[in-house]
Each structure stands twice: as structure tokens, then as C-alpha cells.
Design a protein around this motif. Sequence first.
Motif, PDB file in Angstrom:
ATOM      1  N   LEU A 196       0.818  -1.213   0.000  1.00  8.36           N
ATOM      2  CA  LEU A 196       0.000   0.000   0.000  1.00  8.36           C
ATOM      3  C   LEU A 196       0.852   1.263   0.000  1.00  8.36           C
ATOM      4  O   LEU A 196       0.312   2.362  -0.074  1.00  8.36           O
ATOM      5  N   TRP A 197       2.178   1.091   0.089  1.00  5.79           N
ATOM      6  CA  TRP A 197       3.068   2.247   0.110  1.00  5.79           C
ATOM      7  C   TRP A 197       2.904   3.030  -1.182  1.00  5.79           C
ATOM      8  O   TRP A 197       2.875   2.463  -2.283  1.00  5.79           O
ATOM      9  N   LYS A 198       2.810   4.349  -1.060  1.00  7.50           N
ATOM     10  CA  LYS A 198       2.470   5.185  -2.216  1.00  7.50           C
ATOM     11  C   LYS A 198       3.584   5.275  -3.248  1.00  7.50           C
ATOM     12  O   LYS A 198       3.339   5.611  -4.404  1.00  7.50           O
ATOM     13  N   GLN A 199       4.824   4.981  -2.858  1.00  8.99           N
ATOM     14  CA  GLN A 199       5.928   5.045  -3.801  1.00  8.99           C
ATOM     15  C   GLN A 199       6.194   3.661  -4.390  1.00  8.99           C
ATOM     16  O   GLN A 199       5.897   2.648  -3.763  1.00  8.99           O
ATOM     17  N   PRO A 200       6.761   3.588  -5.599  1.00  8.66           N
ATOM     18  CA  PRO A 200       7.034   2.282  -6.211  1.00  8.66           C
ATOM     19  C   PRO A 200       8.112   1.512  -5.455  1.00  8.66           C
ATOM     20  O   PRO A 200       9.029   2.097  -4.874  1.00  8.66           O
ATOM     21  N   GLY A 201       8.001   0.189  -5.467  1.00 11.04           N
ATOM     22  CA  GLY A 201       8.991  -0.637  -4.789  1.00 11.04           C
ATOM     23  C   GLY A 201       8.644  -0.881  -3.338  1.00 11.04           C
ATOM     24  O   GLY A 201       7.602  -0.474  -2.830  1.00 11.04           O
ATOM     25  N   VAL A 202       9.541  -1.583  -2.663  1.00 10.19           N
ATOM     26  CA  VAL A 202       9.359  -1.939  -1.254  1.00 10.19           C
ATOM     27  C   VAL A 202      10.214  -1.007  -0.388  1.00 10.19           C
ATOM     28  O   VAL A 202      11.391  -0.803  -0.679  1.00 10.19           O
ATOM     29  N   PRO A 203       9.650  -0.424   0.689  1.00 11.97           N
ATOM     30  CA  PRO A 203      10.410   0.514   1.535  1.00 11.97           C
ATOM     31  C   PRO A 203      11.411  -0.203   2.435  1.00 11.97           C
ATOM     32  O   PRO A 203      11.258  -0.219   3.665  1.00 11.97           O
ATOM     33  N   VAL A 204      12.446  -0.768   1.850  1.00 14.61           N
ATOM     34  CA  VAL A 204      13.399  -1.591   2.603  1.00 14.61           C
ATOM     35  C   VAL A 204      14.186  -0.752   3.606  1.00 14.61           C
ATOM     36  O   VAL A 204      14.241  -1.064   4.802  1.00 14.61           O
ATOM     37  N   LYS A 205      14.810   0.321   3.128  1.00 18.33           N
ATOM     38  CA  LYS A 205      15.652   1.128   4.013  1.00 18.33           C
ATOM     39  C   LYS A 205      14.844   1.748   5.144  1.00 18.33           C
ATOM     40  O   LYS A 205      15.272   1.740   6.308  1.00 18.33           O
ATOM     41  N   GLN A 206      13.676   2.288   4.805  1.00 26.18           N
ATOM     42  CA  GLN A 206      12.844   2.915   5.841  1.00 26.18           C
ATOM     43  C   GLN A 206      12.450   1.907   6.910  1.00 26.18           C
ATOM     44  O   GLN A 206      12.489   2.214   8.114  1.00 26.18           O
ATOM     45  N   THR A 207      12.081   0.711   6.480  1.00 26.91           N
ATOM     46  CA  THR A 207      11.651  -0.314   7.432  1.00 26.91           C
ATOM     47  C   THR A 207      12.808  -0.780   8.310  1.00 26.91           C
ATOM     48  O   THR A 207      12.659  -0.928   9.536  1.00 26.91           O
ATOM     49  N   ILE A 208      13.961  -1.008   7.711  1.00 24.43           N
ATOM     50  CA  ILE A 208      15.115  -1.497   8.468  1.00 24.43           C
ATOM     51  C   ILE A 208      15.572  -0.472   9.495  1.00 24.43           C
ATOM     52  O   ILE A 208      15.820  -0.809  10.665  1.00 24.43           O
ATOM     53  N   TRP A 209      15.684   0.792   9.088  1.00 30.61           N
ATOM     54  CA  TRP A 209      16.134   1.815  10.039  1.00 30.61           C
ATOM     55  C   TRP A 209      15.115   2.006  11.164  1.00 30.61           C
ATOM     56  O   TRP A 209      15.488   2.219  12.324  1.00 30.61           O
ATOM     57  N   ALA A 210      13.831   1.942  10.819  1.00 29.33           N
ATOM     58  CA  ALA A 210      12.801   2.054  11.853  1.00 29.33           C
ATOM     59  C   ALA A 210      12.895   0.892  12.833  1.00 29.33           C
ATOM     60  O   ALA A 210      12.786   1.079  14.056  1.00 29.33           O
ATOM     61  N   TYR A 211      13.111  -0.309  12.314  1.00 24.80           N
ATOM     62  CA  TYR A 211      13.226  -1.492  13.176  1.00 24.80           C
ATOM     63  C   TYR A 211      14.431  -1.372  14.105  1.00 24.80           C
ATOM     64  O   TYR A 211      14.327  -1.659  15.313  1.00 24.80           O
ATOM     65  N   ILE A 212      15.567  -0.958  13.580  1.00 26.86           N
ATOM     66  CA  ILE A 212      16.768  -0.825  14.404  1.00 26.86           C
ATOM     67  C   ILE A 212      16.550   0.215  15.501  1.00 26.86           C
ATOM     68  O   ILE A 212      16.886  -0.009  16.678  1.00 26.86           O
ATOM     69  N   GLY A 213      15.956   1.345  15.129  1.00 25.75           N
ATOM     70  CA  GLY A 213      15.718   2.401  16.113  1.00 25.75           C
ATOM     71  C   GLY A 213      14.795   1.965  17.235  1.00 25.75           C
ATOM     72  O   GLY A 213      15.090   2.184  18.420  1.00 25.75           O
ATOM     73  N   VAL A 214      13.687   1.324  16.887  1.00 22.76           N
ATOM     74  CA  VAL A 214      12.732   0.919  17.911  1.00 22.76           C
ATOM     75  C   VAL A 214      13.293  -0.230  18.748  1.00 22.76           C
ATOM     76  O   VAL A 214      13.007  -0.329  19.957  1.00 22.76           O
ATOM     77  N   SER A 215      14.119  -1.087  18.164  1.00 23.27           N
ATOM     78  CA  SER A 215      14.742  -2.175  18.934  1.00 23.27           C
ATOM     79  C   SER A 215      15.664  -1.619  20.006  1.00 23.27           C
ATOM     80  O   SER A 215      15.643  -2.062  21.167  1.00 23.27           O
ATOM     81  N   LEU A 216      16.483  -0.635  19.647  1.00 22.58           N
ATOM     82  CA  LEU A 216      17.374  -0.007  20.627  1.00 22.58           C
ATOM     83  C   LEU A 216      16.575   0.660  21.734  1.00 22.58           C
ATOM     84  O   LEU A 216      16.950   0.598  22.913  1.00 22.58           O
ATOM     85  N   PHE A 217      15.469   1.290  21.365  1.00 16.89           N
ATOM     86  CA  PHE A 217      14.619   1.940  22.366  1.00 16.89           C
ATOM     87  C   PHE A 217      14.038   0.924  23.348  1.00 16.89           C
ATOM     88  O   PHE A 217      14.060   1.122  24.569  1.00 16.89           O
ATOM     89  N   LEU A 218      13.503  -0.179  22.835  1.00 13.74           N
ATOM     90  CA  LEU A 218      12.897  -1.191  23.707  1.00 13.74           C
ATOM     91  C   LEU A 218      13.931  -1.855  24.604  1.00 13.74           C
ATOM     92  O   LEU A 218      13.642  -2.159  25.770  1.00 13.74           O
ATOM     93  N   ILE A 219      15.126  -2.091  24.068  1.00 15.62           N
ATOM     94  CA  ILE A 219      16.210  -2.656  24.887  1.00 15.62           C
ATOM     95  C   ILE A 219      16.555  -1.710  26.028  1.00 15.62           C
ATOM     96  O   ILE A 219      16.716  -2.129  27.183  1.00 15.62           O
ATOM     97  N   PHE A 220      16.658  -0.429  25.711  1.00 16.17           N
ATOM     98  CA  PHE A 220      16.980   0.558  26.746  1.00 16.17           C
ATOM     99  C   PHE A 220      15.879   0.642  27.798  1.00 16.17           C
ATOM    100  O   PHE A 220      16.162   0.771  28.995  1.00 16.17           O
ATOM    101  N   MET A 221      14.610   0.569  27.382  1.00 22.40           N
ATOM    102  CA  MET A 221      13.514   0.664  28.339  1.00 22.40           C
ATOM    103  C   MET A 221      13.515  -0.515  29.302  1.00 22.40           C
ATOM    104  O   MET A 221      13.212  -0.356  30.487  1.00 22.40           O
ATOM    105  N   VAL A 222      13.852  -1.693  28.813  1.00 22.88           N
ATOM    106  CA  VAL A 222      13.969  -2.854  29.707  1.00 22.88           C
ATOM    107  C   VAL A 222      15.091  -2.631  30.721  1.00 22.88           C
ATOM    108  O   VAL A 222      14.919  -2.860  31.924  1.00 22.88           O
TER     109      VAL A 222
END
Length: 355
Positions: A196-222
Motif C-alpha cells: 500500500l506504500w504510495k511510492q514504487p517498490g518496497v520501503p526496505v531502508k525505511q523499514t530497516i532503520w525504523a526497526y533498528i531504532g525501535v529495537s534499541l529503544f525497547l532494549i533501553f527501556m527494559v
Amino acid sequence: MTFMVILFEIGSTPMFVLGSKAKQDAWLAMIVGAAAGFALLLLFLWIQRRLPEMELKGMLRFGFGRIIGGLISAIYCCYFAYESMRNLRDFGELTAIILLPATPMSITMLMFLMIGGYAIWKGAKTIFRLPEILLPGLIFCYFVLIIMFLLMKIADFRRLMPVAENGLRPILNMALPDIVSFPFGQIIVFLLLWSLWKQPGVPVKQTIWAYIGVSLFLIFMVALNIAVLGPDLTHSSVLPLLKAVRTLTGLKFIERLDILVTFMIFIGLMIKMLIFFYCSVRMASLLTNQSEKIWAIAIGAVIYAASFIERDYTQHIAIGLGPSLKIDVIFQVAIPLVLALALALRGRKSFNPPG
């Protein structure tokens, strides 16, 4: 897409200290879980890039055949509805515990479900705009909360020592499969959303960077929760984050921070409940070629009714952090792996389904 991945993965996770049975090594279990979840994310992205025009339902039918793929798609529809139900029950229980103890959960859960149903009724564009509005404020609130913990010198990171006191086995037992299943493996829903992403292709970079960022946040919160409460109190607490916030008693100019934290958790819960709800509705719509609006009403009614099956909050948490996580492995790991193998054997880069 980046904001949606971040907010979905945060969800209700800060409510709990995942892997708390590993005591002070719970943050290490989170690291292991995040790393295994990252491998799953790469698998999902590989599948999506092989079939970029298709959603999960089409992928399953292409990989397993029309009949078996359709049956598995219907099971996924039920699975997404079940996960939405769990988040809806979290809403009701948290509201009853913290905010409105005299208000029946049936009323509060119905209100939240109707809000989610209205968003689905308005369409995918409305759903994807919500994180753009909600995430900046949520990040700011978590930032302020972390700063207060540090400035008040309540967090003692020496409580994270000794590291790996009992070896790696307890850490691995906590991380695999439980922490992988919740929250990291739940990113499988994006096999219904990436197309459903409005741009052509798969948002690989956006998804990976978002995943890495949120993973670091959750690790820190624990790690922060353990540093504030200590490993034993963290493990015994039903809602560790709320208990940690209540230690900020030295603040003379701010009261009832637990209510602020509750609303912060509500934002994550709302997005997670909404996305699972929408994925169930979309899967049903794709299977039957019927309007999403019709299925939103039908599936919403099922989700609401099913949210009363569990007797109380204790049973709800015991099932959610117990047998439910083991079942998740089938949908998040086993089926995608077999699907990826089927795609690899076919050697196809893309597939356009018949109109």
C-alpha cells in the motif's frame, strides 16, 4: 511507513519487562530477540521483494496453491483478529486499573473498538496518517520521562550486574521464541501493508532503520526498568513501567505521572489493535471480494465478543505471554519459511495475478 513501523513495534511492549525471568539479564534477552526478529524482518522483506505487487493472501496462494493458500489466508485472518482482541482487552484492563475503575470494561472496550472501526471505515490513508500525528508527541513524552529518571538519580544501572551470571542459556530461553514472537515477529502484518506504500517498490531502508531504532529503544527501556526497580521487583510487578514511574515521588510540580504513562501506552495499544484489526478485515475482503466496510462490522463484533472469554487480567496475561507466544511461531516463522522456500524453488522474481 517509517512512523508506522516504529509505533506498531512499540505498541504495548513498554508495559512489560520481557524476559524478566532472566533477572538482570532481561535486556540481553531483548538484544537476542531483536537480532532474531531482524532476521525474520529480512525474510519478510525478501518475500515482499520477490512478489512486490502482491499482499500476503496472494503470496500464500501463489506459494501453496489456490485451495491450501486460501485456507491458510483464512487462518491468518482469524490470527490477526485474535491479536487485535488481545490488545483490546489490554485497553479495558489498563483503563479499569488506572483511570476508570468504576466504569465497566465493556463500555471502554466498545469505545476503543468503535474508534478503530471508524478509522478502518475511512480507509488505509487515514490509518497511515495516525502515526504521523501521534508518534512525535509519544517520543517527546518518553524522552521527558527518561530524563526525569536520570535527573532524579533513581535509575541505578549497577542493578544490571553481574552480566550473564547464570550463563547464556536463561537468556536464550527467554528470547527464543517468546521475545521474538512479541513484539518483533508481529511485523509480519506488513506483508499486507508494504504493497500500500504510495511510492514504487518496497520501503526496505525505511523499514530497516525504523526497526533498528525501535529495537534499541525497547532494549533501553527494559534496562531502565531494571535499573529503577531492581530485577526481583521488576519480575514480580504486573505493570513494571507504571510502578517505576510511581518512584518519582520527589517531583513537587508534577503529580499522577502514571496517568500520563497510561495515555502513552494507550497510543501504542491503539495503533497495534487497529493494524491487526485492519489486516484481518483486509484479508477477509481479499478472500471474498467484499467491501472492507462490511467486514469491519462483522470482524469488529467477533473481536469484541471474544475479548470477554478470559476470566480476568491474570488469565489474560498468562495466556498472552504463555501459550499464545508459542502459537505465534507458526504464523511468524514456520509458514513464512515454507513460503520463502516455495518461492526460491520456483525462482520467480515477480508475479502478476490475473485480474
